[in-house]
Scaffold this active site. Structure first.
Site, PDB file in Angstrom:
ATOM      1  CG  HIS A   1       5.181 -79.083 -47.414  1.00  0.00           C
ATOM      2  ND1 HIS A   1       4.215 -77.735 -47.849  1.00  0.00           N
ATOM      3  CD2 HIS A   1       5.216 -79.229 -46.049  1.00  0.00           C
ATOM      4  CE1 HIS A   1       3.631 -77.517 -46.781  1.00  0.00           C
ATOM      5  NE2 HIS A   1       4.143 -78.213 -45.721  1.00  0.00           N
TER       6      HIS A   1
ATOM      7  CE  LYS B   1       5.097 -70.495 -60.784  1.00  0.00           C
ATOM      8  NZ  LYS B   1       4.325 -71.533 -60.124  1.00  0.00           N
ATOM      9  NE  ARG B   2      14.198 -70.038 -54.815  1.00  0.00           N
ATOM     10  CZ  ARG B   2      14.988 -70.071 -53.624  1.00  0.00           C
ATOM     11  NH1 ARG B   2      14.507 -69.942 -52.303  1.00  0.00           N
ATOM     12  NH2 ARG B   2      15.990 -70.782 -53.465  1.00  0.00           N
TER      13      ARG B   2
ATOM     14  CE  LYS C   1       8.580 -73.754 -57.797  1.00  0.00           C
ATOM     15  NZ  LYS C   1       7.045 -73.933 -57.317  1.00  0.00           N
TER      16      LYS C   1
ATOM     17  CB  THR D   1       0.651 -70.836 -52.608  1.00  0.00           C
ATOM     18  OG1 THR D   1       1.571 -70.632 -52.331  1.00  0.00           O
ATOM     19  CG2 THR D   1       0.157 -72.125 -51.492  1.00  0.00           C
TER      20      THR D   1
ATOM     21  CE  LYS E   1       1.022 -66.550 -52.446  1.00  0.00           C
ATOM     22  NZ  LYS E   1       2.472 -66.511 -52.750  1.00  0.00           N
TER      23      LYS E   1
HETATM   24  C1  LIG Z   1       3.141 -67.645 -52.846  1.00  0.00           C
HETATM   25  C2  LIG Z   1       4.847 -67.215 -52.805  1.00  0.00           C
HETATM   26  C3  LIG Z   1       5.441 -68.355 -53.320  1.00  0.00           C
HETATM   27  C4  LIG Z   1       5.219 -69.485 -54.025  1.00  0.00           C
HETATM   28  O1  LIG Z   1       4.639 -69.564 -55.463  1.00  0.00           O
HETATM   29  P1  LIG Z   1       4.733 -70.889 -56.219  1.00  0.00           P
HETATM   30  O2  LIG Z   1       4.273 -70.355 -57.374  1.00  0.00           O
HETATM   31  O3  LIG Z   1       3.377 -71.721 -55.649  1.00  0.00           O
HETATM   32  O4  LIG Z   1       5.790 -71.756 -55.989  1.00  0.00           O
HETATM   33  C5  LIG Z   1       6.932 -68.246 -53.531  1.00  0.00           C
HETATM   34  N1  LIG Z   1       7.429 -67.157 -53.194  1.00  0.00           N
HETATM   35  C6  LIG Z   1       6.734 -66.023 -52.627  1.00  0.00           C
HETATM   36  C7  LIG Z   1       7.252 -64.621 -52.236  1.00  0.00           C
HETATM   37  C8  LIG Z   1       5.447 -66.113 -52.591  1.00  0.00           C
HETATM   38  O5  LIG Z   1       4.544 -65.083 -52.077  1.00  0.00           O
END
Ligand SMILES: *Cc1c(COP(=O)(O)O)cnc(C)c1O
Length: 808
Positions: free
Chosen positions: A360, A548-549, A554, A656, A660
């Protein structure tokens, strides 16, 4: 008009509910609390789900379909009540029944805790895969840890992150079933010695510390079908306290100590994202759920296959999600040899043919390594097996592949007195894959190149996906209804069908509704922002969102510095034409990650500066929403105009949230990284905004040098101004940001933020000009929804089935 059957259904539901309220609370409905109202609904729903669950399990026992078990240290499942209701096709009935009983359905749903049993994308991916598999009717189960405390709750106090422990089980949890009769014992520490039994060498394991692993099963329900699979989460408990007291000759204190040490194993989720911990307790967790999970799977298999393990790997796939469950290799060898009496060679064949591995990340700090001494001490028998796997692997490289000692040691599982978990996972599996095309290419050409040259056939690529049920259908119901009215319902189970939406690209009435839905979703988010942050935002402004984190790679920092720059421009030139923007951030930082916490503080400092400056006239607003989790995401994704996916190229394996956002009609503003590249291919270059260095360029600078952030700084007065603001008191009582300043200028900007700054600025300007053309913007948004089909986790799961598990 409701049909008579529907009316009866609603009436039946209402009376069942009224009765259930009394059962859970001992009160009449009129006196019940919101929590009781939620508990009653949850119980009714769970009863229905459990009926289908029992039926699915019984069916699986009679059909010889290959089963897949996903082993993951995280499953970020989100709230479940609404998912169950909608997947049962009960949405209408429940909504009307609640309404007629004078109850607020949303308030009831909001009583549910959001189990934080994962950090971010990796754990969420597993939850999406489980949902997709159930919806596709595939026998597919999860195996993980029942953490008593999930990921911490984030509060923002004086602009800074404060962590509060998450007690998600406080009010009980209605969607799990404890199965004490399926408990197993996991053994730690102790000594190993050999003994000859009937002429054969056997290993005797003594003085170990036994821990009881108790499973909790959660139903994973398919959408509008009757498949219910299981997510099994293991909880650590002491052995029966009576046994232990006698075992310890009545030493009560020792018994209590043992109890808390046992429970410690599953007390907390490590709050690290993309970072390897290196703590003994973490290694204990990893072995704990691997050992318990495999023991149960193997014993169940024997029960249904006349005690014969020969065709285990034809009927079972064990998937290692990132390296945390990599001990599956040696543990399976241990069970097959020590418990089942197989020879090394027979055990190895079954093990390797059963195991598959997904990587990953390529960030070096996230690649797990464990000190040999720690492993030897904690799980001595497993260490012996790893040594033997490594010895035999080295031998085969020497004899069959003709490698020299230097080449062999580069591929060794044990290096510098450490166990390299990725190497262990690769050697023990028959398949290794990355999670997007670019990521898989980097694995082959860089990270695991030595293995790729030896076993090219083992390497695959499967791009991640997300479930459209949770991330579109259930969280953006107005868009769902518009789509269904326009193209029918087929798309819900075959997301490629969304391409039919392109028929409406010139349909004005459709466009109007499509845009109104986005606006309504933005209004919903605005209310949430007002309520949480006391900030009033303009729903007509561009909602530019990065959630995101928080991590350097990032690059939330790039986004934040751009906001500061825009602020400077408006201050210098207050009458310029300016398209109002709302910048929304959310995300947690690992508690020990100082720099990420400084980024949160900086975002909040910029928010305070910008939001309260009358000269800005509310044209820019900056919002940091606390405690990002799945439920918050479900309000945010549908409300976005811009999806910020701006990682340093080559660093984000897939991402991901980009998918979304896309499904909900946001335009990606991104680097050519991870799955952004595939989004670019899917929507075409007209319908995405990209910028920045390519992954090859980043790698080139990293290897050859040639990038100087100081040079960029010296040639760009905007950057100079921003850099000074970080340390000149601009942010008043919130202080200065010396460490950020230093990382960018003194330490040469590891993540190429200043290098990409101008290019990012240009991309942001392009967005402004596009946004003014409403027709063009609608068209881009529509393309994003219409071509999101390939980013469904249904597609991802089917790809795994075809390429990796070979089940179809
Ligand atoms: C989808 C999701 C992530 C992943 O987000 P990335 O932008 O791909 O890092 C992280 N946290 C939550 C709660 C999510 O639903």
């Amino acid at each position: 008009m409701k049909s008579p059957t529907q009316l009866k259904e609603i009436e039946d539901f209402k009376s069942a509910y009224i009765k259930k309220i009394e059962e859970v609370s001992g009160e009449y409905l009129a006196l019940s609390s919101h929590l009781n109202q939620y508990q009653a609904l949850a119980e009714i729903v769970m009863e229905k789900v459990a009926t289908q669950w029992a039926k699915t399990s019984a069916q699986y026992d009679t059909i010889p379909h290959k089963r897949v078990y996903l082993f993951s240290i995280e499953f970020l499942i989100g709230r479940l009540l609404k998912s169950y209701v909608n997947s049962l096709n009960w949405e209408e009935t429940v909504k009307i029944a609640m309404h007629e009983l004078g109850l607020d359905y949303q308030t009831i749903l909001d009583q549910e805790t959001d189990p934080g049993l994962g950090n971010g994308g990796l754990g969420r991916l597993m939850a999406c895969f489980l949902e997709s598999a159930a919806t596709l009717g595939l026998p597919f189960h999860g195996n993980g840890i029942h953490y008593k405390h999930g990921l911490f709750e984030q509060k923002i106090i004086n602009g800074e992150q404060v962590e509060v422990s998450d007690n998600w089980l406080r009010n009980g949890y209605p969607f799990e079933i404890r199965k004490p009769n399926e408990s197993v014992i996991v053994k730690f520490y102790g000594d190993i010695h050999y003994e000859k039994v009937n002429g054969a060498l056997t290993f005797v394991y003594e003085n170990y510390e036994p821990i009881l692993a108790v499973p909790y099963d959660l139903p994973v329900k398919g959408y509008h079908n009757s498949t219910v699979n299981s997510l099994r989460l293991w909880s650590a408990e002491p052995l029966d306290e009576f046994d232990l007291l006698s075992f310890n000759k009545g030493q009560f204190i020792d018994a209590v100590r043992h109890k808390s040490e046992a429970e410690a194993i599953t007390q907390i989720l490590y709050p690290n994202d993309n970072e390897a911990g290196g703590k003994l307790l973490r290694l204990k967790q990893e072995y704990f759920f691997v050992c318990a999970g495999l023991k149960r799977i193997i014993s169940r298999f024997k029960r249904f296959n006349q005690n014969c393990l020969d065709d285990f790997s034809e009927k079972i796939a064990i998937h290692i999600n990132d390296t945390h469950p990599a001990l599956c290799g040696p543990e399976m060898m241990r069970i097959l040899m020590d418990d089942e009496g197989l020879s090394w060679n027979d055990a190895w064949k079954i093990t390797q043919n059963s195991l598959t591995f997904t990587n990953h990340t390529v960030l070096p700090e996230a690649l797990e390594k464990w000190p040999v001494e720690m492993m030897k001490f904690l799980i001595p028998r497993i260490y012996m097996i790893i040594e033997e796997i490594n010895r035999q692997f080295g031998e085969s490289l020497r004899l069959k592949a003709g490698l020299n000692e230097l080449q062999i040691s580069a591929l060794s599982i044990i290096q510098d007195n450490q166990i390299n978990m990725a190497n262990l996972a690769i050697v023990c599996s028959h398949s290794v894959n990355g999670v997007a095309e670019l990521h898989s290419k980097i694995l082959k050409e860089e990270t695991f190149n030595g293995y790729y040259k030896l076993f090219p056939e083992r390497f695959h690529s499967v791009t991640n996906g997300v479930t459209p049920r949770r991330f579109l259908i259930n969280c953006n119901t107005n868009l769902r209804d518009l789509i269904t009215e326009s193209i029918g319902t087929e798309w819900i189970k075959n997301l490629y069908d969304l391409e039919n939406l392109m028929r409406f690209k010139n349909d004005l009435a459709f466009a109007k509704r499509f845009c109104q839905i986005k606006l309504d979703n933005k209004i919903r988010l605005s209310h949430y922002i007002k309520q949480q942050n006391q900030i009033v935002v303009n729903p007509e402004s561009i909602f530019d969102i990065q959630v995101k984190r928080i991590h350097e790679y990032k690059r939330q920092l790039l986004n934040a510095l751009h906001v500061l720059h825009l602020y400077n421009c408006l201050k210098a030139n207050p009458n310029q034409e300016f398209i109002p923007r709302t910048f929304i951030f959310a995300g947690k930082a690992a508690p020990g990650y100082y720099f990420a916490k400084e980024i949160i503080k900086l975002i909040n400092a910029i928010a305070e500066l910008v939001n309260n400056d009358p000269a800005i006239h509310d044209r820019i607003k900056v919002v940091f929403l606390a405690n990002f989790n799945v439920s918050l995401g479900e309000i945010i994704y549908p409300a976005a105009n811009i999806s910020e996916q701006i990682s340093t190229a080559g660093k984000e394996a897939s991402g991901t949230s980009n998918m979304k956002f896309m499904m909900n009609g946001a335009i990606t503003l991104g680097t050519m990284d991870g799955a952004n590249i595939e989004i670019y291919e899917a929507v075409g270059k007209e319908n995405i905004v990209t910028f920045g260095l390519s992954s090859d360029e980043v790698t080139h600078y990293e290897k050859q040098g040639g990038y100087s952030s100081i040079e960029v700084y010296e040639s760009n007065e905007h950057i100079q101004k921003i850099m000074h603001q970080l340390i000149d008191g601009t942010f008043g009582h919130l202080g200065n940001f010396q460490s950020i300043y230093d990382s960018l200028l003194l330490y040469n900007d590891t993540y190429f933020i200043l290098k990409d700054f101008d290019s990012y600025l240009g991309a942001q300007k392009r967005i402004n000009s596009i946004f003014q053309d409403k027709t063009k913007w609608f068209n881009m948004a529509l393309h994003n929804v219409a071509y999101s089909g390939r980013f469904s986790s249904d597609r991802a799961v089917l790809d795994y089935q075809k390429k990796i598990w070979k089940t179809i």
